[in-house]
Design an enzyme around this catalytic site. Structure first.
Site, PDB file in Angstrom:
ATOM      1  N   GLU A   1      -5.207   0.131  -0.190  1.00  0.00           N
ATOM      2  CA  GLU A   1      -6.283   1.132  -0.171  1.00  0.00           C
ATOM      3  C   GLU A   1      -7.196   0.813  -1.361  1.00  0.00           C
ATOM      4  OE1 GLU A   1      -7.632   4.058   1.363  1.00  0.00           O
ATOM      5  OE2 GLU A   1      -8.934   3.805  -0.380  1.00  0.00           O
TER       6      GLU A   1
ATOM      7  N   CYS B   1       0.866  -1.186   0.000  1.00  0.00           N
ATOM      8  CA  CYS B   1       0.000   0.000   0.000  1.00  0.00           C
ATOM      9  C   CYS B   1       0.900   1.233   0.000  1.00  0.00           C
ATOM     10  CB  CYS B   1      -0.881   0.013   1.251  1.00  0.00           C
ATOM     11  SG  CYS B   1      -2.027   1.407   1.311  1.00  0.00           S
TER      12      CYS B   1
ATOM     13  N   CYS C   1      -5.825  -5.428  13.155  1.00  0.00           N
ATOM     14  CA  CYS C   1      -5.876  -4.222  12.341  1.00  0.00           C
ATOM     15  C   CYS C   1      -4.489  -3.586  12.242  1.00  0.00           C
ATOM     16  CB  CYS C   1      -6.860  -3.265  13.002  1.00  0.00           C
ATOM     17  SG  CYS C   1      -7.343  -1.949  11.959  1.00  0.00           S
TER      18      CYS C   1
ATOM     19  N   CYS D   1       0.515   1.104  10.498  1.00  0.00           N
ATOM     20  CA  CYS D   1       0.163  -0.040   9.661  1.00  0.00           C
ATOM     21  C   CYS D   1       1.401  -0.691   9.047  1.00  0.00           C
ATOM     22  CB  CYS D   1      -0.777   0.427   8.556  1.00  0.00           C
ATOM     23  SG  CYS D   1      -1.179  -0.852   7.368  1.00  0.00           S
TER      24      CYS D   1
ATOM     25  N   ASN E   1      -2.655  -1.935  17.637  1.00  0.00           N
ATOM     26  CA  ASN E   1      -1.856  -3.169  17.652  1.00  0.00           C
ATOM     27  C   ASN E   1      -0.387  -2.819  17.470  1.00  0.00           C
ATOM     28  OD1 ASN E   1      -3.842  -5.244  17.945  1.00  0.00           O
ATOM     29  ND2 ASN E   1      -4.513  -4.825  15.857  1.00  0.00           N
TER      30      ASN E   1
ATOM     31  N   CYS F   1       0.245   4.902   6.193  1.00  0.00           N
ATOM     32  CA  CYS F   1      -0.251   5.136   7.556  1.00  0.00           C
ATOM     33  C   CYS F   1       0.765   4.583   8.560  1.00  0.00           C
ATOM     34  CB  CYS F   1      -1.608   4.468   7.755  1.00  0.00           C
ATOM     35  SG  CYS F   1      -2.839   4.996   6.550  1.00  0.00           S
TER      36      CYS F   1
HETATM   37  S1  SF4 Z   1      -4.077   1.401   7.013  1.00  0.00           S
HETATM   38 FE1  SF4 Z   1      -4.865   0.804   4.998  1.00  0.00          FE
HETATM   39  S2  SF4 Z   1      -4.558   2.651   3.750  1.00  0.00           S
HETATM   40 FE2  SF4 Z   1      -3.252   2.896   5.560  1.00  0.00          FE
HETATM   41  S3  SF4 Z   1      -1.245   2.064   4.934  1.00  0.00           S
HETATM   42 FE3  SF4 Z   1      -2.398   0.393   5.921  1.00  0.00          FE
HETATM   43  S4  SF4 Z   1      -3.363  -0.700   4.226  1.00  0.00           S
HETATM   44 FE4  SF4 Z   1      -2.754   1.320   3.473  1.00  0.00          FE
END
Ligand code: SF4
Length: 340
Positions: free
Chosen positions: A159, A111, A333, A118, A290, A115
């Site tokens: 995304e 991605c 998540c 993540c 997390n 974020c």
């Molecule tokens: S939270 Fe979703 S949009 Fe943000 S970096 Fe992770 S996978 Fe990508």
């Protein structure tokens, strides 16, 4: 022709154009593949009278959902890794909910949204997934893992609005009545806040399809720190797009809010968030952070989470606390991508 990338009508059109056959044969093939997971075209009863056609068809059709390489389990939750034809890997998570399984699918390998909380974002984007690679995750969950799927959430790697057309095409295939027959209202697309995707989805007017937004802060500076997408699409721009989105009469948005100790979990944060939400119809999911390598923050304790939730509820926000599942297998998540 890649069958996992076709709606029934598209398959019928292909049969007519290439073989002079119609919906009778297309429906039979669709049923066998999507309802029974039968990949053996030569043994479909409706094709028994025309074996030459079945043989030609077998040479023309591809059914490539990707290969399930490994599975990780935490109680009933299953994370599975799929190997794609070019060697890349993606992750999907099967979440059991009172006999109504939810499958969390990926829309991209990696991605580019970046974020901070993540794992997928840390690795960057490798490429978009094709329609059949998205649908293939459902096929594998159904016929390799042997689980019925009722709900789909696009909350895995990627995304979805950064890979818009294949995601929409995959949704149309997932909802095909003679195929997986998953109701549109049981499918949720989750975005980090790509406004052009929200606008484009609104124009399609896919009644019932659910839209989730990863919000995480109602303060532009904090949100931009957490989610670089906010620098291009501020909270106000996002809110305007949501206000223009054609919800059904009783529809609501799902807002996701990852609670991070000392960053977005104060009483002031809760007040700002409630103000931001008003007057949008929203169901807010609170999710404790997390652990993700390189992001040195923690989730708040249960009491602080409870206080945050109560503050919001007291301001009229409908709050759901979602205690993270799957942490022990890195399926929570923000944790997908570790095994890829
Ligand atoms: S939270 Fe979703 S949009 Fe943000 S970096 Fe992770 S996978 Fe990508």
């Amino acid at each position: 022709m890649d069958i996992l990338a076709l709606t029934l009508d598209e398959l019928g059109a292909f049969f007519t154009a290439e073989f002079g056959k119609g919906m009778f044969h297309a429906s039979a093939l669709y049923r066998e593949i999507y309802k029974a997971g039968n990949r053996d075209i030569l043994n479909i009863p409706e094709f028994a009278a025309s074996p030459a056609f079945a043989e030609k068809l077998e040479k023309r059709l591809i059914l490539a959902p990707g290969q399930v390489l490994s599975t990780f389990r935490e109680k009933n939750l299953v994370k599975f890794i799929t190997g794609l034809s070019d060697g890349l890997k993606i992750e999907s998570v099967l979440i059991p909910m009172a006999g109504r399984n939810t499958l969390c699918v990926s829309s991209q390998a990696g991605c580019r949204m970046g974020c901070r909380f993540c794992e997928t974002g840390r690795a960057g984007l490798k490429r978009n997934l094709s329609v059949s690679e998205i649908v293939g995750q459902v096929f594998n969950a159904r016929f390799v893992l042997g689980e019925k799927i009722r709900n789909i959430v696009f909350m895995g790697m990627g995304e979805p609005f950064d890979n818009f057309d294949p995601v929409i095409a995959a949704i149309r295939i997932m909802t095909e009545q003679k195929g997986f027959d998953i109701a549109l209202r049981h499918i949720t697309v989750s975005t980090a806040g790509l406004v052009r995707g929200i606008d484009a989805l609104g124009r399609l007017n896919m009644k019932g399809l659910r839209l989730a937004v990863s919000v995480n802060s109602a303060d532009d500076a904090t949100r931009s720190f957490l989610m670089p997408v906010n620098r291009a699409h501020s909270l106000q721009t996002l809110k305007t797009a949501l206000q223009n989105f054609p919800l059904t009469r009783r529809g609501c948005f799902l807002f996701e809010y990852i609670l991070i100790k000392g960053l977005n979990d104060s009483e002031t944060d809760a007040i700002k968030l409630a103000e931001y939400i008003h007057p949008l119809p929203v169901r807010l999911n609170l999710i404790p952070l997390n652990a993700v390598a390189g992001f040195n923050y923690e989730s708040p304790c249960d009491d602080d989470m409870q206080n945050f939730a109560e503050s919001l509820a007291g301001q009229g926000v409908f709050v759901v606390k979602r205690w993270s599942k799957g942490r022990s297998v890195s399926a929570g998540c923000g944790q997908l991508g570790l095994e890829c």
